[in-house]
Design a protein around this motif. Sequence first.
Motif, PDB file in Angstrom:
ATOM      1  N   THR A  27      -0.986  16.955 101.777  1.00  0.00           N
ATOM      2  CA  THR A  27      -1.935  17.137 103.576  1.00  0.00           C
ATOM      3  C   THR A  27      -2.310  18.501 103.798  1.00  0.00           C
ATOM      4  O   THR A  27      -3.300  18.789 104.509  1.00  0.00           O
ATOM      5  CB  THR A  27      -0.839  16.678 103.676  1.00  0.00           C
ATOM      6  OG1 THR A  27       0.683  17.869 104.032  1.00  0.00           O
ATOM      7  CG2 THR A  27      -0.692  15.194 104.121  1.00  0.00           C
ATOM      8  N   ASP A  28      -1.307  19.864 103.468  1.00  0.00           N
ATOM      9  CA  ASP A  28      -2.131  21.003 103.600  1.00  0.00           C
ATOM     10  C   ASP A  28      -2.881  21.205 102.960  1.00  0.00           C
ATOM     11  O   ASP A  28      -3.925  22.555 103.919  1.00  0.00           O
ATOM     12  CB  ASP A  28      -0.880  22.414 103.426  1.00  0.00           C
ATOM     13  CG  ASP A  28      -0.159  21.919 104.366  1.00  0.00           C
ATOM     14  OD1 ASP A  28       0.763  21.475 105.385  1.00  0.00           O
ATOM     15  OD2 ASP A  28       1.567  22.641 103.400  1.00  0.00           O
ATOM     16  N   ALA A  29      -3.774  21.183 101.570  1.00  0.00           N
ATOM     17  CA  ALA A  29      -4.873  20.863 101.435  1.00  0.00           C
ATOM     18  C   ALA A  29      -5.930  20.723 101.737  1.00  0.00           C
ATOM     19  O   ALA A  29      -7.292  21.275 102.715  1.00  0.00           O
ATOM     20  CB  ALA A  29      -4.956  20.797 100.027  1.00  0.00           C
ATOM     21  N   VAL A  36      -6.553  15.106 108.937  1.00  0.00           N
ATOM     22  CA  VAL A  36      -5.679  13.889 108.643  1.00  0.00           C
ATOM     23  C   VAL A  36      -4.540  12.944 109.231  1.00  0.00           C
ATOM     24  O   VAL A  36      -4.399  13.402 110.415  1.00  0.00           O
ATOM     25  CB  VAL A  36      -4.443  14.576 107.813  1.00  0.00           C
ATOM     26  CG1 VAL A  36      -3.803  13.342 106.760  1.00  0.00           C
ATOM     27  CG2 VAL A  36      -4.782  15.816 106.673  1.00  0.00           C
ATOM     28  N   GLU A  37      -5.874  11.542 109.353  1.00  0.00           N
ATOM     29  CA  GLU A  37      -5.476  10.393 109.869  1.00  0.00           C
ATOM     30  C   GLU A  37      -3.571   9.964 109.266  1.00  0.00           C
ATOM     31  O   GLU A  37      -3.562   9.584 109.973  1.00  0.00           O
ATOM     32  CB  GLU A  37      -6.800   9.323 109.811  1.00  0.00           C
ATOM     33  CG  GLU A  37      -7.777   9.716 110.764  1.00  0.00           C
ATOM     34  CD  GLU A  37      -8.010   8.230 110.169  1.00  0.00           C
ATOM     35  OE1 GLU A  37      -8.730   7.682 111.660  1.00  0.00           O
ATOM     36  OE2 GLU A  37      -9.083   8.215 109.119  1.00  0.00           O
ATOM     37  N   ALA A  38      -3.766  10.314 107.864  1.00  0.00           N
ATOM     38  CA  ALA A  38      -2.242   9.557 107.358  1.00  0.00           C
ATOM     39  C   ALA A  38      -1.962   9.645 106.477  1.00  0.00           C
ATOM     40  O   ALA A  38      -3.076  10.176 105.453  1.00  0.00           O
ATOM     41  CB  ALA A  38      -2.794   7.431 107.863  1.00  0.00           C
ATOM     42  N   HIS A  39      -1.368   9.623 105.673  1.00  0.00           N
ATOM     43  CA  HIS A  39      -0.619   9.821 104.463  1.00  0.00           C
ATOM     44  C   HIS A  39       0.806   8.615 104.135  1.00  0.00           C
ATOM     45  O   HIS A  39       1.568   8.566 104.694  1.00  0.00           O
ATOM     46  CB  HIS A  39      -0.221  11.405 103.431  1.00  0.00           C
ATOM     47  CG  HIS A  39       0.370  11.346 104.793  1.00  0.00           C
ATOM     48  ND1 HIS A  39       2.017  11.591 104.765  1.00  0.00           N
ATOM     49  CD2 HIS A  39       0.818  12.449 106.185  1.00  0.00           C
ATOM     50  CE1 HIS A  39       3.002  12.030 105.182  1.00  0.00           C
ATOM     51  NE2 HIS A  39       2.282  12.510 106.380  1.00  0.00           N
ATOM     52  N   PHE A  54      -8.725  10.857 105.704  1.00  0.00           N
ATOM     53  CA  PHE A  54      -8.894  11.802 106.553  1.00  0.00           C
ATOM     54  C   PHE A  54     -10.160  11.780 106.994  1.00  0.00           C
ATOM     55  O   PHE A  54     -11.179  10.536 106.661  1.00  0.00           O
ATOM     56  CB  PHE A  54      -8.955  13.911 105.935  1.00  0.00           C
ATOM     57  CG  PHE A  54      -9.695  13.096 104.612  1.00  0.00           C
ATOM     58  CD1 PHE A  54     -11.024  13.863 104.616  1.00  0.00           C
ATOM     59  CD2 PHE A  54      -9.197  12.634 103.027  1.00  0.00           C
ATOM     60  CE1 PHE A  54     -11.684  13.687 103.536  1.00  0.00           C
ATOM     61  CE2 PHE A  54     -10.336  12.566 102.143  1.00  0.00           C
ATOM     62  CZ  PHE A  54     -11.129  13.004 102.482  1.00  0.00           C
ATOM     63  N   LEU A  55     -10.592  11.752 107.817  1.00  0.00           N
ATOM     64  CA  LEU A  55     -12.045  12.428 108.391  1.00  0.00           C
ATOM     65  C   LEU A  55     -12.748  13.517 107.987  1.00  0.00           C
ATOM     66  O   LEU A  55     -12.356  14.145 107.973  1.00  0.00           O
ATOM     67  CB  LEU A  55     -11.903  12.462 110.417  1.00  0.00           C
ATOM     68  CG  LEU A  55     -10.731  10.880 111.004  1.00  0.00           C
ATOM     69  CD1 LEU A  55     -10.966  10.936 112.078  1.00  0.00           C
ATOM     70  CD2 LEU A  55     -12.083   9.377 110.549  1.00  0.00           C
ATOM     71  N   VAL A  56     -14.216  13.240 108.579  1.00  0.00           N
ATOM     72  CA  VAL A  56     -14.747  13.936 108.020  1.00  0.00           C
ATOM     73  C   VAL A  56     -16.350  13.765 109.171  1.00  0.00           C
ATOM     74  O   VAL A  56     -16.399  12.962 109.673  1.00  0.00           O
ATOM     75  CB  VAL A  56     -16.072  13.424 106.706  1.00  0.00           C
ATOM     76  CG1 VAL A  56     -17.238  15.186 106.413  1.00  0.00           C
ATOM     77  CG2 VAL A  56     -15.128  14.164 105.409  1.00  0.00           C
ATOM     78  N   GLU A  57     -16.534  15.339 109.491  1.00  0.00           N
ATOM     79  CA  GLU A  57     -17.705  15.463 110.151  1.00  0.00           C
ATOM     80  C   GLU A  57     -18.935  14.686 110.673  1.00  0.00           C
ATOM     81  O   GLU A  57     -19.582  15.038 109.242  1.00  0.00           O
ATOM     82  CB  GLU A  57     -17.802  16.588 111.249  1.00  0.00           C
ATOM     83  CG  GLU A  57     -16.654  17.568 111.298  1.00  0.00           C
ATOM     84  CD  GLU A  57     -16.595  17.372 112.881  1.00  0.00           C
ATOM     85  OE1 GLU A  57     -17.679  16.619 113.740  1.00  0.00           O
ATOM     86  OE2 GLU A  57     -14.943  17.279 113.082  1.00  0.00           O
ATOM     87  N   ALA A  72     -11.006  16.199  98.494  1.00  0.00           N
ATOM     88  CA  ALA A  72     -10.526  15.891  97.480  1.00  0.00           C
ATOM     89  C   ALA A  72     -10.013  16.452  96.315  1.00  0.00           C
ATOM     90  O   ALA A  72      -8.654  16.097  95.415  1.00  0.00           O
ATOM     91  CB  ALA A  72     -10.311  14.134  96.853  1.00  0.00           C
ATOM     92  N   ASP A  73     -11.017  17.477  95.705  1.00  0.00           N
ATOM     93  CA  ASP A  73     -10.889  18.027  94.535  1.00  0.00           C
ATOM     94  C   ASP A  73     -10.264  19.416  95.309  1.00  0.00           C
ATOM     95  O   ASP A  73      -8.848  19.209  94.023  1.00  0.00           O
ATOM     96  CB  ASP A  73     -12.403  18.508  94.330  1.00  0.00           C
ATOM     97  CG  ASP A  73     -11.684  19.670  93.354  1.00  0.00           C
ATOM     98  OD1 ASP A  73     -11.793  19.046  91.958  1.00  0.00           O
ATOM     99  OD2 ASP A  73     -12.972  20.568  93.466  1.00  0.00           O
ATOM    100  N   ASN A  74      -9.893  20.007  95.957  1.00  0.00           N
ATOM    101  CA  ASN A  74      -8.950  21.074  96.759  1.00  0.00           C
ATOM    102  C   ASN A  74      -7.309  20.219  96.814  1.00  0.00           C
ATOM    103  O   ASN A  74      -6.560  21.288  96.245  1.00  0.00           O
ATOM    104  CB  ASN A  74      -9.615  21.640  98.049  1.00  0.00           C
ATOM    105  CG  ASN A  74     -10.375  22.083  98.418  1.00  0.00           C
ATOM    106  OD1 ASN A  74     -10.900  22.431  97.282  1.00  0.00           O
ATOM    107  ND2 ASN A  74     -10.921  22.175  99.475  1.00  0.00           N
ATOM    108  N   MET A  75      -7.581  19.366  97.239  1.00  0.00           N
ATOM    109  CA  MET A  75      -6.516  18.125  97.385  1.00  0.00           C
ATOM    110  C   MET A  75      -5.501  18.579  95.845  1.00  0.00           C
ATOM    111  O   MET A  75      -4.235  18.325  95.688  1.00  0.00           O
ATOM    112  CB  MET A  75      -6.357  16.712  97.905  1.00  0.00           C
ATOM    113  CG  MET A  75      -4.634  16.012  98.378  1.00  0.00           C
ATOM    114  SD  MET A  75      -4.786  14.681  98.330  1.00  0.00           S
ATOM    115  CE  MET A  75      -4.865  13.908  97.018  1.00  0.00           C
ATOM    116  N   GLN A  76      -6.160  18.060  95.173  1.00  0.00           N
ATOM    117  CA  GLN A  76      -5.746  17.503  93.438  1.00  0.00           C
ATOM    118  C   GLN A  76      -5.371  19.449  93.253  1.00  0.00           C
ATOM    119  O   GLN A  76      -4.112  19.191  92.322  1.00  0.00           O
ATOM    120  CB  GLN A  76      -6.463  17.371  92.733  1.00  0.00           C
ATOM    121  CG  GLN A  76      -6.999  17.157  90.817  1.00  0.00           C
ATOM    122  CD  GLN A  76      -7.454  16.210  90.004  1.00  0.00           C
ATOM    123  OE1 GLN A  76      -8.146  15.988  90.542  1.00  0.00           O
ATOM    124  NE2 GLN A  76      -7.016  15.648  88.605  1.00  0.00           N
TER     125      GLN A  76
END
Length: 102
Positions: A27-29, A36-39, A54-57, A72-76
């Motif tokens: 969630t931090d990434a 972040v809407e939910a996890h 999550f939402l994107v502009e 998603a790549d940053n999250m992984q």
Amino acid sequence: MPSFRARLDITGLRPGFAPPSVMEAATDAVGSAHLVEAHQLDVVAGIPRITVRFLVEPGAYDDENRQALRAADNMQHAVEEVAHTAKLAVLRRVRGRWVPLL
């Protein structure tokens, strides 16, 4: 605003890390660049799976998808610091359905 989900299978923790550190890293990434809407954490066929929604502009459709894939790549990458991962999936909400991007 376009809504996306990043799902990541977790195959094990790295030494010295507790289970909550996995979701925190995820969630931090994602939250560093997007809302972040939910996890949630699910166990599918015995394998833990985290999902971050999550939402994107808003912008051009392809640009939105690229931003989501990058998030998603940053999250992984962030989760790999605390746990071992497997399959990453990225989905986009389109007309009430979740459509896979990856």
